[in-house]
Design a protein around this motif. Sequence first.
Motif, short mmCIF file in Angstrom:
data_model
loop_
_atom_site.label_atom_id
_atom_site.label_comp_id
_atom_site.label_asym_id
_atom_site.label_seq_id
_atom_site.Cartn_x
_atom_site.Cartn_y
_atom_site.Cartn_z
N ASP A 76 0.82 -1.21 0.00
CA ASP A 76 0.00 0.00 0.00
C ASP A 76 0.86 1.26 0.00
O ASP A 76 0.51 2.27 -0.64
N VAL A 79 2.14 1.76 -3.52
CA VAL A 79 1.06 2.22 -4.39
C VAL A 79 0.80 3.70 -4.16
O VAL A 79 0.63 4.48 -5.11
N ALA A 117 2.86 -4.27 -6.01
CA ALA A 117 2.51 -2.87 -6.24
C ALA A 117 2.47 -2.56 -7.73
O ALA A 117 1.60 -1.79 -8.18
N THR A 121 -0.89 -1.04 -9.54
CA THR A 121 -0.85 0.26 -10.19
C THR A 121 -0.91 0.16 -11.71
O THR A 121 -1.24 1.14 -12.39
#
Length: 258
Positions: A76, A79, A117, A121
């Motif tokens: 997280d 990201v 990630a 994304t």
Amino acid sequence: MLIDSHCHLDHFSDEEVGEIVQRARAAGIGRLVTIGTRVQQAAAVKALAERFEDVWGTVGVHPHNAGEEAGAPSVDDLVALADHPRIIGIGEAGLDYFYDKAPREAQQEGFRRHIRAARITGLPLVIHARQADDDILAILREETAAGGPFGFLLHCFSSGADLARQAVAMGGYVSFSGILTFPKSPEIRAVAAELPAERILVETDSPYLAPVPLRGKRCEPAYVAHTAKVLAETRGATIAEIEALTTANFFRLFQKAA
């Protein structure tokens, strides 16, 4: 034009970087990607990308820094760091068993988080791989099987031919730096000669690895033209063909920079 798909502009002073970008423009370098290596460095990468219209950036943690206190951002966190209009990739992350500056377990876990990630994304992952071919391949395969494919680039390629072949088979790209020009790099040139044309890029990794005939000097993005020249010779192509090819490949991988 040519594109330097991997450089470290934050290694230069504020005064120098403007001159370096200008020299790159004069040499026909149309895009420069300045690379993230630490969480706390992400702001500097973004500032450089905001300062120059032809500079873009990535965010991530280099395997050398994976063992630091702030070297293990969550998926997280990564990201969130990438949520910026000028950030076009995740990384560089991966494995470096040559220097072993961070525990291998920390490197491996960090690599997996960066992969996840990148998948979330939709941004490509810039991979650092040094003397860790087997584990790089194993993690790429495991993460792909678990979560599906994702875009990635093996940057500054200096590994074995099998890693390049397997990476391309998984949909990855391979980037060549000044190492390609070194007299003692026939194996790297052999890899560059055999890979599919649609999967190759060029870079400097500046300020490191200045290409021949500039060995011993501090590298900078303008020097990517020397690597492109050797790549053209290696593949029996013209420089114009290599410029068009590597630029098209860059935009296919780093779609946010188009």
